[in-house]
Design a protein around this motif. Structure first.
Motif, PDB file in Angstrom:
ATOM      1  N   LEU A 101      41.150  26.849  39.582  1.00  0.00           N
ATOM      2  CA  LEU A 101      39.764  27.329  39.473  1.00  0.00           C
ATOM      3  C   LEU A 101      38.904  26.730  40.593  1.00  0.00           C
ATOM      4  CD1 LEU A 101      37.769  28.904  37.589  1.00  0.00           C
ATOM      5  CD2 LEU A 101      37.393  26.757  36.379  1.00  0.00           C
ATOM      6  N   THR A 102      39.355  25.614  41.163  1.00  0.00           N
ATOM      7  CA  THR A 102      38.584  24.967  42.227  1.00  0.00           C
ATOM      8  C   THR A 102      38.978  25.553  43.578  1.00  0.00           C
ATOM      9  OG1 THR A 102      40.165  23.237  42.795  1.00  0.00           O
ATOM     10  CG2 THR A 102      38.731  22.816  40.911  1.00  0.00           C
ATOM     11  N   PRO A 103      38.129  25.384  44.577  1.00  0.00           N
ATOM     12  CA  PRO A 103      38.460  25.937  45.897  1.00  0.00           C
ATOM     13  C   PRO A 103      39.312  24.990  46.740  1.00  0.00           C
ATOM     14  CG  PRO A 103      36.186  25.176  45.884  1.00  0.00           C
ATOM     15  CD  PRO A 103      36.747  24.850  44.535  1.00  0.00           C
ATOM     16  N   ALA A 261      50.185  34.663  39.526  1.00  0.00           N
ATOM     17  CA  ALA A 261      49.389  34.158  38.402  1.00  0.00           C
ATOM     18  C   ALA A 261      48.145  35.013  38.201  1.00  0.00           C
ATOM     19  CB  ALA A 261      49.000  32.706  38.653  1.00  0.00           C
ATOM     20  N   LYS A 262      47.568  35.472  39.301  1.00  0.00           N
ATOM     21  CA  LYS A 262      46.362  36.293  39.190  1.00  0.00           C
ATOM     22  C   LYS A 262      46.671  37.668  38.623  1.00  0.00           C
ATOM     23  CE  LYS A 262      43.127  34.438  42.534  1.00  0.00           C
ATOM     24  NZ  LYS A 262      42.240  34.807  43.634  1.00  0.00           N
ATOM     25  N   GLU A 263      47.910  38.122  38.795  1.00  0.00           N
ATOM     26  CA  GLU A 263      48.280  39.412  38.237  1.00  0.00           C
ATOM     27  C   GLU A 263      48.656  39.292  36.765  1.00  0.00           C
ATOM     28  OE1 GLU A 263      47.839  42.258  39.681  1.00  0.00           O
ATOM     29  OE2 GLU A 263      47.167  41.237  41.502  1.00  0.00           O
TER      30      GLU A 263
ATOM     31  N   LYS B   9      41.688  45.647  33.565  1.00  0.00           N
ATOM     32  CA  LYS B   9      42.855  44.776  33.704  1.00  0.00           C
ATOM     33  C   LYS B   9      43.969  45.295  32.820  1.00  0.00           C
ATOM     34  CE  LYS B   9      45.314  41.429  35.099  1.00  0.00           C
ATOM     35  NZ  LYS B   9      45.606  41.217  36.525  1.00  0.00           N
ATOM     36  N   TYR B  11      47.828  44.454  31.823  1.00  0.00           N
ATOM     37  CA  TYR B  11      48.961  43.527  31.906  1.00  0.00           C
ATOM     38  C   TYR B  11      50.242  44.319  31.726  1.00  0.00           C
ATOM     39  CZ  TYR B  11      45.763  39.606  30.871  1.00  0.00           C
ATOM     40  OH  TYR B  11      44.771  38.669  30.890  1.00  0.00           O
ATOM     41  N   LYS B  58      38.152  35.515  32.778  1.00  0.00           N
ATOM     42  CA  LYS B  58      39.081  35.040  33.807  1.00  0.00           C
ATOM     43  C   LYS B  58      38.989  35.866  35.080  1.00  0.00           C
ATOM     44  CE  LYS B  58      42.054  32.208  31.266  1.00  0.00           C
ATOM     45  NZ  LYS B  58      43.337  32.018  30.575  1.00  0.00           N
ATOM     46  N   THR B  62      37.657  34.395  38.929  1.00  0.00           N
ATOM     47  CA  THR B  62      38.692  34.537  39.959  1.00  0.00           C
ATOM     48  C   THR B  62      40.076  34.035  39.550  1.00  0.00           C
ATOM     49  OG1 THR B  62      38.492  32.443  41.145  1.00  0.00           O
ATOM     50  CG2 THR B  62      36.942  34.156  41.773  1.00  0.00           C
ATOM     51  N   LEU B  63      40.291  33.730  38.268  1.00  0.00           N
ATOM     52  CA  LEU B  63      41.632  33.311  37.868  1.00  0.00           C
ATOM     53  C   LEU B  63      42.561  34.511  37.722  1.00  0.00           C
ATOM     54  CD1 LEU B  63      40.893  30.459  35.337  1.00  0.00           C
ATOM     55  CD2 LEU B  63      42.028  30.255  37.548  1.00  0.00           C
ATOM     56  N   LEU B  64      41.960  35.682  37.501  1.00  0.00           N
ATOM     57  CA  LEU B  64      42.754  36.906  37.422  1.00  0.00           C
ATOM     58  C   LEU B  64      42.183  37.921  38.398  1.00  0.00           C
ATOM     59  CD1 LEU B  64      43.165  37.567  33.577  1.00  0.00           C
ATOM     60  CD2 LEU B  64      44.961  36.920  35.171  1.00  0.00           C
ATOM     61  N   ASN B  65      43.072  38.721  38.974  1.00  0.00           N
ATOM     62  CA  ASN B  65      42.599  39.836  39.791  1.00  0.00           C
ATOM     63  C   ASN B  65      42.471  41.067  38.917  1.00  0.00           C
ATOM     64  OD1 ASN B  65      42.398  38.538  42.220  1.00  0.00           O
ATOM     65  ND2 ASN B  65      44.433  39.130  42.935  1.00  0.00           N
ATOM     66  N   ALA B  78      34.762  38.861  44.503  1.00  0.00           N
ATOM     67  CA  ALA B  78      35.549  37.873  43.766  1.00  0.00           C
ATOM     68  C   ALA B  78      37.029  37.894  44.136  1.00  0.00           C
ATOM     69  CB  ALA B  78      35.391  38.074  42.265  1.00  0.00           C
ATOM     70  N   VAL B  79      37.505  38.983  44.721  1.00  0.00           N
ATOM     71  CA  VAL B  79      38.910  39.023  45.119  1.00  0.00           C
ATOM     72  C   VAL B  79      39.067  38.591  46.579  1.00  0.00           C
ATOM     73  CG1 VAL B  79      40.955  40.479  45.367  1.00  0.00           C
ATOM     74  CG2 VAL B  79      39.416  40.794  43.415  1.00  0.00           C
ATOM     75  N   ALA B  82      37.524  34.923  47.214  1.00  0.00           N
ATOM     76  CA  ALA B  82      37.742  34.135  45.991  1.00  0.00           C
ATOM     77  C   ALA B  82      37.388  32.660  46.180  1.00  0.00           C
ATOM     78  CB  ALA B  82      39.178  34.286  45.528  1.00  0.00           C
ATOM     79  N   LYS B  86      34.696  30.556  44.004  1.00  0.00           N
ATOM     80  CA  LYS B  86      35.077  29.417  43.158  1.00  0.00           C
ATOM     81  C   LYS B  86      34.066  28.273  43.248  1.00  0.00           C
ATOM     82  CE  LYS B  86      39.984  30.422  43.505  1.00  0.00           C
ATOM     83  NZ  LYS B  86      40.578  30.648  42.181  1.00  0.00           N
ATOM     84  N   MET B  91      34.128  27.403  34.590  1.00  0.00           N
ATOM     85  CA  MET B  91      34.495  27.979  33.304  1.00  0.00           C
ATOM     86  C   MET B  91      34.824  26.866  32.324  1.00  0.00           C
ATOM     87  SD  MET B  91      37.556  29.031  31.485  1.00  0.00           S
ATOM     88  CE  MET B  91      38.843  29.161  32.704  1.00  0.00           C
TER      89      MET B  91
END
Ligand SMILES: Nc1ncnc2c1ncn2[C@@H]1O[C@H](COP(=O)(O)OP(=O)(O)OP(=O)(O)O)[C@@H](O)[C@H]1O
Ligand SMILES: [Mg+2]
Lengths: 270, 325
Positions: A101-103, A261-263, B9, B11, B58, B62-65, B78-79, B82, B86, B91
């Motif tokens: 989550l961090t840059p 992970a993002k997908e 989204k 899955y 999420k 930016t944890l999920l696209n 955000a993509v 990213a 961040k 969160m």
């Protein structure tokens, strides 16, 4: 500067998390010491004289040194397999996701994690090695001037290796298979106990895939044979090549791991 | 401002379809959501389990696209951007995970602070000010595993503020907290928005919480937004039923039938109480004036009259009933 800050952060974290209780000394010292002692005594009953089969590859009166250097290097590599394994804790705790989550530069975290774990995992066995050298009167055979540079190369290689493993563990919670691959086989095929040259061809081919093989070769030549850096230029080039490949693969895998992970949102599954 | 448009989204999960065979299956977790969050505003995201709240959050952090759609955070994508996004968001999830239990509170903050590029004196000052803001200064050097649930949750808040984010996403932040602790946490959240002008997106299963905190609410169901308004408006439009409770002296059968006749189209219940009768009235309009008129005419003294305001909870229940009908 930023790298050092993150390295220190990882070292503090791993100190509290992985090295907090007395039991850990078992895996830091007793276990590797036992490995060393048992392999030493399993050589004893065999023909170690100048006419024996092993004498073609090592000076048999130096078998203690051969094994000690082997296990020292092995512990550097093995401890980072364990540290990568701890990644599954972070996955469960949800902190792995918070790191992403961090840059922060991901590759920095992966190598800082390896480096931050390394020192604490190996200092005890390194001391043990020193102690055995002194008490068995083998210290005279060591080329002490080469020791710092040998340890430096060993550490750098171990960190590149450890960063790679950390990244592999990003992909899957089931990376436990690595434990099976790297415990006994890495010990055997990298030439920790038996010189790689003594292997049949198929064994040499397998050895070729373990970075520890290349590191250990250089490590022993520096410390036991007192070889100069220039003499080892071929080996160094080989090692540099192996590490460069490992690094490149790591960078690519890391990109892929985060994308994956993002997908799939798999970074929180456990 | 955060602006999400047409967010989707999907899955892909593999389902067991026999001993070795696996079948790919697509799950639409979020299915075309538009939402906005401005600075200084608290926005609620409500929905049943599995509605897609966590997935939405999420994607926003930016944890999920997203599979489709766009998210812009103060103009950044955000993509594509990213890493820059961040730095602007953080969160916080409910529950006791997401902390290093063997590290102390201060060590946890120090670790995450360093990941955000803070260091030295600046970082130390930030840590002590955050710890005092969430009331954990005294236990800053105690390992987190010895903290209570409420203390862990407060440390999470501090962790979520370590990069001074402009937008904060809270996923069920009061999960499992008891009433006073949850209340305190709500105060903190309110201050973050109103005093520090942070934009906040909050999901919660506690409706009073959403009602109390949120300026606007999105209700989502199966990944789609079904309603978007202020909590009051949602309640008014969805719940067209007024609930009045009146306490009087004991009423005779005659008086009861008079009242019932005077309030056609209403549901009336007469319940005996220790020193009289309680009337529970449900009406499609506000029936107080009619009730008072009848009571005056019949010389019935009113001891207590209470108009129960419909709550967001009633709105959600009504919505659910509508859907299943
Ligand atoms: N990583 C994942 N892989 C596959 N499916 C997932 C994943 N995460 C969530 N889902 C599915 O997506 C849907 C939405 O889940 P999500 O967690 O967003 O719901 P939620 O609104 O947060 O629910 P809750 O109130 O229970 O927290 C669910 O059907 C869930 O099973
Ligand atoms: Mg959720």
């Amino acid at each position: 500067m930023r790298c050092m800050s993150i390295l220190w952060a990882e070292a503090v974290k791993s100190h509290q998390h992985n090295f907090h209780n007395k039991l850990v000394y078992f895996s830091l010292l007793i276990w590797p010491a036992l490995l060393f002692v048992t392999s030493y005594y399993s050589f004893k009953p065999f023909n170690l004289s100048a006419t024996g089969p092993l004498s073609a590859y090592i000076e048999t009166d130096q078998i203690i040194l051969f094994l000690l250097t082997g296990y020292l290097a092995y512990i550097f590599f093995w401890s980072l397999v364990q540290s990568a394994w701890n990644m599954s804790y972070e996955r469960q705790a949800g902190t792995l996701e918070l790191i992403f989550l961090t840059p922060v530069s991901r590759i920095t975290v992966m190598y800082a994690r390896a480096a931050g774990n390394l020192f604490e995992a190996v200092w005890l066995f390194t001391l043990f090695t020193l102690l055995v050298l002194l008490t068995t009167g083998q210290a005279d055979h060591i080329h002490w001037a080469n020791v710092p540079i040998a340890l430096l190369f060993l550490s750098i290689s171990a960190i590149v290796w450890g960063g790679f493993l950390n990244i592999v563990f990003l992909f899957s919670r089931d990376a436990g298979i690595l434990f099976t691959i790297f415990e006994e086989p890495m010990q055997f095929f990298s030439g920790v106990r038996i010189p790689v040259l003594a292997f049949p061809v198929w064994g040499k081919v397998i050895a070729f895939f373990f970075p520890l093989t290349y590191v250990l070769d250089i490590f022993r030549k520096l410390i036991l044979d007192g070889a100069g850096l220039l003499q080892l230029i071929d080996q160094f080039l080989m090692l540099a090549g192996v590490l460069a490949i490992l690094f490149t693969v790591s960078v690519l895998l890391l990109k892929k791991a985060e994308h994956h992970a993002k997908e799939t949102g798999n970074m929180v599954l456990f | 401002m955060i602006e999400a448009k047409g967010l989707k989204k999907t899955y892909t999960i593999s389902k067991k379809a026999g001993f070795l065979r696996k079948e790919k299956q697509k799950v639409k977790a979020v299915d075309g959501i538009d939402l906005t969050i401005s600075e200084g505003e608290i926005v609620g995201l409500l929905g049943l389990n599995g509605a897609g709240k966590t997935t939405t959050i999420k994607m926003l952090c930016t944890l999920l696209n997203p599979t489709a759609g766009t998210i812009s955070v103060d103009g950044l994508d955000a993509v594509c951007d990213a890493m820059a996004v961040k730095g602007l968001v953080n969160m916080i999830a409910g529950g006791e995970r997401m902390l290093y239990w063997r590290l102390t509170g201060a060590e946890n903050l120090r670790y995450f602070g360093k990941l955000y590029g803070l260091h030295g004196l600046e970082l130390e000052e930030k840590i002590s000010s955050l710890l005092s803001q969430v009331g954990l200064s005294e236990v800053s050097d105690t390992p987190v595993e010895l903290y209570s649930k409420g203390m862990k949750q407060r440390l999470q808040i501090a962790r979520g503020l370590i990069n001074d984010p402009r937008y904060l996403f809270l996923d069920e932040p009061t999960l499992g907290l008891d009433v006073p602790v949850a209340k305190q946490l709500r105060e903190t959240v309110k201050n973050l928005a109103k005093e520090q002008q942070k934009g906040i997106l909050l999901t919660s299963h506690y409706l009073e919480e959403v009602e109390e905190l949120c300026d606007r609410v999105y209700i989502i169901e199966k990944g789609k937004i079904v309603l978007h308004d202020t909590p009051q408006k949602i309640t008014e439009t969805v719940v067209n039923e007024f609930h009045v409770s009146v306490e009087t002296r004991t009423l005779s059968a005659l008086e009861q039938s008079k009242l019932a006749k005077g309030l056609p189209s209403c549901k009336i219940q007469f319940l005996p109480s220790s020193d009289g009768t309680i009337l529970e009235i449900k009406a499609p309009f506000d029936p107080t004036s009619i009730i008072i008129a009848i009571c005056v005419e019949q010389k019935i003294s009113i001891q207590k009259l209470e108009l129960k305001r419909p709550r967001l909870e009633d709105a959600i229940l009504a919505l659910a009933k509508e859907k299943s009908a």
